[in-house]
Design a protein around this motif. Structure first.
Motif, short mmCIF file in Angstrom:
data_model
loop_
_atom_site.label_atom_id
_atom_site.label_comp_id
_atom_site.label_asym_id
_atom_site.label_seq_id
_atom_site.Cartn_x
_atom_site.Cartn_y
_atom_site.Cartn_z
N ALA A 191 10.77 54.75 25.94
CA ALA A 191 11.31 55.80 25.21
C ALA A 191 10.55 57.28 25.59
N PHE A 192 9.37 57.01 25.88
CA PHE A 192 8.55 58.38 26.48
C PHE A 192 9.01 58.79 27.47
N LYS A 193 9.53 58.03 28.59
CA LYS A 193 9.89 58.41 29.81
C LYS A 193 11.23 59.12 29.69
N GLU A 194 12.08 58.76 28.80
CA GLU A 194 13.24 58.97 28.55
C GLU A 194 13.23 60.63 27.95
N ARG A 195 12.35 60.89 26.99
CA ARG A 195 12.21 61.80 26.19
C ARG A 195 11.45 63.01 27.16
N TYR A 196 10.74 62.76 27.70
CA TYR A 196 9.67 63.84 28.75
C TYR A 196 10.11 63.62 30.12
N ALA A 197 11.15 63.24 30.51
CA ALA A 197 11.69 62.95 31.89
C ALA A 197 11.51 64.08 32.69
N ALA A 198 11.69 65.44 32.10
CA ALA A 198 11.46 66.54 32.77
C ALA A 198 10.29 67.13 33.09
N GLN A 199 9.32 66.56 32.40
CA GLN A 199 7.86 67.03 32.62
C GLN A 199 6.79 65.70 33.44
N LEU A 200 7.22 64.66 33.82
CA LEU A 200 6.82 63.75 34.42
C LEU A 200 6.96 63.62 35.91
N ASN A 201 6.05 63.49 36.99
CA ASN A 201 6.34 63.36 38.34
C ASN A 201 6.50 61.80 38.66
N ALA A 202 6.75 61.57 39.87
CA ALA A 202 6.93 60.37 40.49
C ALA A 202 5.75 59.56 40.28
N ASP A 203 4.71 60.20 40.66
CA ASP A 203 3.28 59.40 40.68
C ASP A 203 2.82 59.02 39.05
N GLN A 204 3.00 59.82 38.35
CA GLN A 204 2.85 59.49 37.07
C GLN A 204 3.75 58.32 36.43
N ILE A 205 5.05 58.27 36.58
CA ILE A 205 5.99 57.40 36.42
C ILE A 205 5.53 55.90 37.10
N GLU A 206 5.12 56.09 38.23
CA GLU A 206 4.69 54.86 38.86
C GLU A 206 3.37 54.29 38.30
N LEU A 328 5.15 57.66 18.05
CA LEU A 328 5.02 57.29 16.63
C LEU A 328 4.66 58.38 15.58
N VAL A 329 4.18 59.58 16.08
CA VAL A 329 3.92 60.58 14.87
C VAL A 329 4.70 61.58 14.71
N LYS A 330 4.75 62.41 13.99
CA LYS A 330 5.63 63.58 14.06
C LYS A 330 5.60 64.28 15.32
N GLN A 331 6.77 64.84 15.75
CA GLN A 331 6.61 65.66 17.05
C GLN A 331 6.55 67.01 16.57
N THR A 332 5.54 67.76 17.53
CA THR A 332 5.27 69.01 17.26
C THR A 332 4.88 69.48 18.66
N GLU A 333 5.05 70.99 18.93
CA GLU A 333 4.99 71.45 20.08
C GLU A 333 3.64 71.16 20.72
N ARG A 334 2.44 71.58 19.86
CA ARG A 334 0.99 71.23 20.59
C ARG A 334 0.97 69.66 20.76
N GLY A 335 1.66 68.90 19.91
CA GLY A 335 1.58 67.34 20.17
C GLY A 335 2.10 66.92 21.66
N ASP A 336 3.26 67.48 21.87
CA ASP A 336 3.90 67.35 23.16
C ASP A 336 2.96 67.74 24.37
N GLU A 337 2.56 68.95 24.25
CA GLU A 337 1.43 69.57 25.22
C GLU A 337 0.36 68.52 25.16
N MET A 338 -0.10 68.40 24.22
CA MET A 338 -1.47 67.32 24.38
C MET A 338 -1.34 65.91 24.78
N PHE A 339 -0.33 65.34 24.46
CA PHE A 339 0.23 64.08 25.07
C PHE A 339 0.45 63.90 26.41
N LEU A 340 1.13 64.79 26.97
CA LEU A 340 1.64 65.08 28.44
C LEU A 340 0.37 65.49 29.09
N THR A 341 -0.51 66.30 28.58
CA THR A 341 -1.91 66.57 29.25
C THR A 341 -2.79 65.29 29.30
#
Length: 363
Positions: A191-206, A328-341
């Motif tokens: 589900a995470f891969k699907e939501r953030y597909a545009a922000q993940l690269n091939a190495d991170q997905i592997e 699992l938690v409420k989605q926020t702009e900072r949360g998105d940036e933090m989890f991706l970082t």
């Protein structure tokens, strides 16, 4: 007493409630009025700062206090109930005095209601301490403070069999199965891969794909020491004091405290807390520093070589925290940036330490 966070909106607590509390815990004060303000960016709980004006005040009357209460977001409330977060944090402060207060804010009052999963935690206000910034990362001074605190935490109950006596403590032998099993956590990766597909690269997905595939067996394959662990030991859960502060660091958010692997906290902190540029330069020195702090706390049976192997093993842990929490938690702009970082930093940590090869042991 009315039970804050249980029967009352915490922002509406008035002088009478605090006067009753102060009388019960032995603080000589009469509150005339107070102001309440939400603080912080917590995604599982809500934090409120209370500022008091007194009709009379003894020498120990606090100018301010901070309270922690259930989240106002329904998604976060459901996650907290499923994962037992609120009960665990309250019981941590009640049960582990060798840690609580030494590397945490002092807790003046705790309350938890099993039937409703409501809770309240009233603590000393650590202002002017400043919250760590997960996105910015930290320098060596902050990193050493954090790892010194980790050593205090871990050494306090190193290989302590009594940790298994607590059914509320994550990872104990009496604890019920986790609200989310490893197969379910692995499923959140998709589900995470699907939501953030545009922000993940091939190495991170592997790396994520390989780890998710190994998750059902990964946790059970660890054979090193166990201790009391925080399990969410990162900058956003740390308050750094000014020079000369009585507590240069206070660690908060003990909702995931458990019986676990000490190296898990260490790998998680270093991997998420330092930038991708700084971590490789300082990683080994910080591990040596933590190891020295452990020895200073009396733990002399844990070799540095074993620590490093376990550090490599748990470099994956932050990946699962990032993608599972995001879903699992409420989605926020900072949360998105933090989890991706976090995910990007931990996948780099895995690569830099050749940890992918370890997954072959559990497939």
């Amino acid at each position: 007493m009315d039970r804050p966070g249980l029967d009352t909106n915490p922002l509406e607590l008035g002088p009478d409630w605090f006067n009753t509390l102060f009388a019960e815990i032995g603080i000589d004060a009469e509150v005339k009025s107070l102001t309440s303000k939400s603080i912080g960016t917590g995604q599982i709980g809500e934090n409120v700062r209370f500022v008091f004006e007194y009709a009379k005040a003894g020498p120990d009357a606090p100018k301010t206090l901070v309270g922690k209460f259930p989240s106002g977001n329904e998604t976060s409330l459901m996650a907290a109930k499923m994962l037992n977060h609120y009960k665990r944090e309250v019981y941590f402060y009640r049960t582990f005095p060798k840690v609580a207060g030494r590397i945490t804010p002092d807790a003046l009052y705790t309350d938890y209601d099993e039937a409703t999963n409501r809770f309240a935690l009233i603590m000393e206000d650590m202002s002017p301490s400043e919250q760590g910034d997960q996105l910015k990362g930290c320098g060596l001074v902050e990193a050493k403070l954090a790892l010194s605190a980790a050593a205090v935490l871990h050494a306090s109950h190193w290989e302590d069999p009594t940790l298994d006596d607590y059914d509320w403590l994550q990872g104990s032998s009496k604890a019920p199965p986790p609200g989310l099993g490893p197969e379910q956590v692995a499923g959140l990766w998709g589900a995470f891969k699907e939501r953030y597909a545009a922000q993940l690269n091939a190495d991170q997905i592997e790396v994520g794909d390989a780890y998710a595939a190994s998750l059902p067996k990964w946790g059970d394959s660890y054979t090193g020491p166990h201790a009391l662990t925080h399990s969410d030991f990162r900058l956003d859960n740390m308050l750094f004091g000014p020079p000369g502060a009585a507590k240069p660091l206070a660690v908060v958010d003990w909702q995931t405290v458990g019986r676990g692997a000490p190296a898990n906290d260490v790998a998680y902190f270093i991997g998420a807390g330092l930038t991708r540029e700084d971590r490789p330069r300082h990683e080994q020195a910080l591990l040596r520093y933590y190891h020295d702090c452990l020895k200073a706390e009396g733990i002399t049976s844990y070799s540095f070589e074993d620590l490093y192997q376990h550090y490599r093993w748990f470099s994956f842990y932050g990946i699962s925290v990032a993608f599972a929490a995001a879903m699992l938690v409420k989605q926020t702009e900072r949360g998105d940036e933090m989890f991706l970082t976090m995910l990007r930093r931990h996948t780099a940590q895995v690569r830099d330490n050749n940890a992918m090869e370890l997954l072959n042991q559990v497939r």
